[in-house]
Design a protein around this motif. Sequence first.
Motif, PDB file in Angstrom:
ATOM      1  N   CYS A 170      19.960   2.630  -8.585  1.00  0.00           N
ATOM      2  CA  CYS A 170      18.960   2.678  -7.513  1.00  0.00           C
ATOM      3  C   CYS A 170      18.859   1.317  -6.832  1.00  0.00           C
ATOM      4  O   CYS A 170      18.906   0.279  -7.490  1.00  0.00           O
ATOM      5  CB  CYS A 170      17.601   3.077  -8.080  1.00  0.00           C
ATOM      6  N   THR A 171      18.703   1.341  -5.525  1.00  0.00           N
ATOM      7  CA  THR A 171      18.719   0.092  -4.753  1.00  0.00           C
ATOM      8  C   THR A 171      17.341  -0.540  -4.587  1.00  0.00           C
ATOM      9  O   THR A 171      17.244  -1.734  -4.315  1.00  0.00           O
ATOM     10  CB  THR A 171      19.330   0.336  -3.366  1.00  0.00           C
ATOM     11  N   VAL A 172      16.264   0.244  -4.733  1.00  0.00           N
ATOM     12  CA  VAL A 172      14.906  -0.306  -4.615  1.00  0.00           C
ATOM     13  C   VAL A 172      14.360  -0.639  -5.994  1.00  0.00           C
ATOM     14  O   VAL A 172      13.891  -1.743  -6.235  1.00  0.00           O
ATOM     15  CB  VAL A 172      13.962   0.670  -3.875  1.00  0.00           C
ATOM     16  N   GLY A 173      14.396   0.319  -6.910  1.00  0.00           N
ATOM     17  CA  GLY A 173      14.078   0.021  -8.300  1.00  0.00           C
ATOM     18  C   GLY A 173      12.661   0.305  -8.737  1.00  0.00           C
ATOM     19  O   GLY A 173      12.377   0.326  -9.933  1.00  0.00           O
ATOM     20  N   VAL A 174      11.718   0.489  -7.816  1.00  0.00           N
ATOM     21  CA  VAL A 174      10.360   0.933  -8.152  1.00  0.00           C
ATOM     22  C   VAL A 174      10.045   2.151  -7.302  1.00  0.00           C
ATOM     23  O   VAL A 174      10.626   2.350  -6.230  1.00  0.00           O
ATOM     24  CB  VAL A 174       9.299  -0.165  -7.922  1.00  0.00           C
ATOM     25  N   GLU A 175       9.112   2.967  -7.771  1.00  0.00           N
ATOM     26  CA  GLU A 175       8.803   4.214  -7.093  1.00  0.00           C
ATOM     27  C   GLU A 175       8.256   3.962  -5.684  1.00  0.00           C
ATOM     28  O   GLU A 175       7.851   2.862  -5.335  1.00  0.00           O
ATOM     29  CB  GLU A 175       7.778   5.023  -7.900  1.00  0.00           C
ATOM     30  N   SER A 176       8.211   5.050  -4.919  1.00  0.00           N
ATOM     31  CA  SER A 176       7.820   4.953  -3.515  1.00  0.00           C
ATOM     32  C   SER A 176       6.371   4.491  -3.359  1.00  0.00           C
ATOM     33  O   SER A 176       5.520   4.717  -4.218  1.00  0.00           O
ATOM     34  CB  SER A 176       7.994   6.313  -2.825  1.00  0.00           C
ATOM     35  N   THR A 177       6.119   3.863  -2.243  1.00  0.00           N
ATOM     36  CA  THR A 177       4.759   3.585  -1.797  1.00  0.00           C
ATOM     37  C   THR A 177       4.067   4.904  -1.488  1.00  0.00           C
ATOM     38  O   THR A 177       4.665   5.819  -0.928  1.00  0.00           O
ATOM     39  CB  THR A 177       4.798   2.729  -0.524  1.00  0.00           C
ATOM     40  N   ILE A 178       2.787   5.025  -1.849  1.00  0.00           N
ATOM     41  CA  ILE A 178       2.019   6.228  -1.518  1.00  0.00           C
ATOM     42  C   ILE A 178       0.831   5.846  -0.651  1.00  0.00           C
ATOM     43  O   ILE A 178       0.004   5.010  -1.043  1.00  0.00           O
ATOM     44  CB  ILE A 178       1.531   6.956  -2.779  1.00  0.00           C
ATOM     45  N   ILE A 179       0.741   6.466   0.531  1.00  0.00           N
ATOM     46  CA  ILE A 179      -0.349   6.209   1.473  1.00  0.00           C
ATOM     47  C   ILE A 179      -1.067   7.529   1.751  1.00  0.00           C
ATOM     48  O   ILE A 179      -0.433   8.539   2.057  1.00  0.00           O
ATOM     49  CB  ILE A 179       0.186   5.577   2.778  1.00  0.00           C
ATOM     50  N   ASP A 180      -2.370   7.523   1.607  1.00  0.00           N
ATOM     51  CA  ASP A 180      -3.184   8.711   1.853  1.00  0.00           C
ATOM     52  C   ASP A 180      -3.623   8.716   3.312  1.00  0.00           C
ATOM     53  O   ASP A 180      -4.426   7.872   3.735  1.00  0.00           O
ATOM     54  CB  ASP A 180      -4.396   8.710   0.921  1.00  0.00           C
ATOM     55  N   LEU A 181      -3.109   9.695   4.064  1.00  0.00           N
ATOM     56  CA  LEU A 181      -3.437   9.805   5.485  1.00  0.00           C
ATOM     57  C   LEU A 181      -4.564  10.794   5.745  1.00  0.00           C
ATOM     58  O   LEU A 181      -4.882  11.067   6.904  1.00  0.00           O
ATOM     59  CB  LEU A 181      -2.194  10.217   6.277  1.00  0.00           C
ATOM     60  N   THR A 182      -5.193  11.317   4.693  1.00  0.00           N
ATOM     61  CA  THR A 182      -6.321  12.223   4.886  1.00  0.00           C
ATOM     62  C   THR A 182      -7.639  11.465   4.955  1.00  0.00           C
ATOM     63  O   THR A 182      -8.697  12.070   5.135  1.00  0.00           O
ATOM     64  CB  THR A 182      -6.401  13.270   3.760  1.00  0.00           C
ATOM     65  N   GLU A 183      -7.591  10.142   4.794  1.00  0.00           N
ATOM     66  CA  GLU A 183      -8.778   9.305   4.866  1.00  0.00           C
ATOM     67  C   GLU A 183      -8.658   8.324   6.023  1.00  0.00           C
ATOM     68  O   GLU A 183      -7.567   8.034   6.498  1.00  0.00           O
ATOM     69  CB  GLU A 183      -8.964   8.517   3.569  1.00  0.00           C
ATOM     70  N   GLN A 184      -9.798   7.815   6.460  1.00  0.00           N
ATOM     71  CA  GLN A 184      -9.824   6.742   7.446  1.00  0.00           C
ATOM     72  C   GLN A 184     -10.682   5.603   6.912  1.00  0.00           C
ATOM     73  O   GLN A 184     -11.834   5.812   6.536  1.00  0.00           O
ATOM     74  CB  GLN A 184     -10.386   7.252   8.787  1.00  0.00           C
ATOM     75  N   PRO A 185     -10.137   4.390   6.858  1.00  0.00           N
ATOM     76  CA  PRO A 185      -8.738   4.067   7.171  1.00  0.00           C
ATOM     77  C   PRO A 185      -7.807   4.655   6.115  1.00  0.00           C
ATOM     78  O   PRO A 185      -8.257   5.002   5.013  1.00  0.00           O
ATOM     79  CB  PRO A 185      -8.730   2.538   7.129  1.00  0.00           C
ATOM     80  N   PRO A 186      -6.517   4.779   6.430  1.00  0.00           N
ATOM     81  CA  PRO A 186      -5.552   5.237   5.425  1.00  0.00           C
ATOM     82  C   PRO A 186      -5.638   4.373   4.168  1.00  0.00           C
ATOM     83  O   PRO A 186      -5.929   3.170   4.246  1.00  0.00           O
ATOM     84  CB  PRO A 186      -4.206   5.083   6.126  1.00  0.00           C
ATOM     85  N   ARG A 187      -5.374   4.999   3.019  1.00  0.00           N
ATOM     86  CA  ARG A 187      -5.583   4.310   1.740  1.00  0.00           C
ATOM     87  C   ARG A 187      -4.266   4.197   0.977  1.00  0.00           C
ATOM     88  O   ARG A 187      -3.578   5.198   0.749  1.00  0.00           O
ATOM     89  CB  ARG A 187      -6.604   5.069   0.903  1.00  0.00           C
ATOM     90  N   LEU A 188      -3.940   2.977   0.570  1.00  0.00           N
ATOM     91  CA  LEU A 188      -2.778   2.743  -0.284  1.00  0.00           C
ATOM     92  C   LEU A 188      -3.132   3.147  -1.705  1.00  0.00           C
ATOM     93  O   LEU A 188      -4.024   2.565  -2.323  1.00  0.00           O
ATOM     94  CB  LEU A 188      -2.372   1.266  -0.236  1.00  0.00           C
TER      95      LEU A 188
END
Length: 341
Positions: A170-188
């Motif tokens: 694997c070229t990145v090595g850690v799992e994906s970033t997760i961003i919640d777009l159902t909230e405002q502001p979006p939440r990491l």
Amino acid sequence: MNTQRLTAGQTGQAAELLRRGGLLGIPTETVYGLGADGLNPQAVAHIFEAKGRPQDNPLILHIPTADWLERYCADIPPAAYALAERFWPGPLTMILKRKPIVPDAVTAGLDTVGMRCPAHPVCRAIIAAADRPVAAPSGNTSGRPSPTNMADMLEDMDGKIDGIVDGGPCTVGVESTIIDLTEQPPRLLRPGGVTLEELEQALGEVAVDPAVTRLMGAGEQPRAPGMKYRHYAPKAPVTVVRGTPADAARYIRRHLDDKDGVICFNEFVPLFEGHPVEPIGPKDDPAEQARRVFDALRYFDGTDVVHIWAQCPDPEGIGLAVSNRLNKAAGFHIVDAAKKN
């Protein structure tokens, strides 16, 4: 169960395995995933069985292109397409409102679902050939370090799954970033290969969920994978030491016992001569640290160390993802070297 070893050229065979309801180890740019047909609740249930994963821990649906979003998501905000244009295919998962077609087994009963379009071309080819979204957490036994190559995944899953596709390291090595777009502001919800700074450039204000920097409480329900439970942990307990690299190294050296091991930046390896040491890259190269952090944690399971000390990068850029994984591996047992030296 005999786990088939498939090559990157056997996408048709891999896709057929998924369509039949099987479990497939799939390569992505982040980590290897344990995939199943995301519309088949029985197949998804086998993911939890193979991993020993808690049932309230939701999964991510992987799709080959952004235009699949409308199949599985409702009320998709413009921000989702803006992020897809900028970061997909890539290591970004978006939390969106789900449609009824997505089974509860994927979402842990939530009304939202995590969606990702991975950058690994073999992974996308398999998903497209299967014509199914693939539900896939990391391909490790629940709680252990995630696998970043085929051999690591087989260590945990050989004989438990139907097949695995070798797509290289694997070229990145850690799992994906997760961003919640159902909230405002979006939440990491989880830091990863797409950094907080990049999300802020694209979206403006981004809130950071408290679970990024602390353990969730027993009564809290995770909205995304990797939020609630102790993750990424080797067999020996881990203590993370943060502070400047030099301060952290000095602190570890002073407190190192005979049976201890060390995860450190390359520059400090000589300081720990006589102890099992696993370097994770230069102190100023967090991208390399991300590629090597899970291998480093797994390394110590083949040793007799009783405790592991880990240097921790600054929580900036992808360094936030590396520090998050180390902190979770340690159960948030963290020492601040600046306050102790």
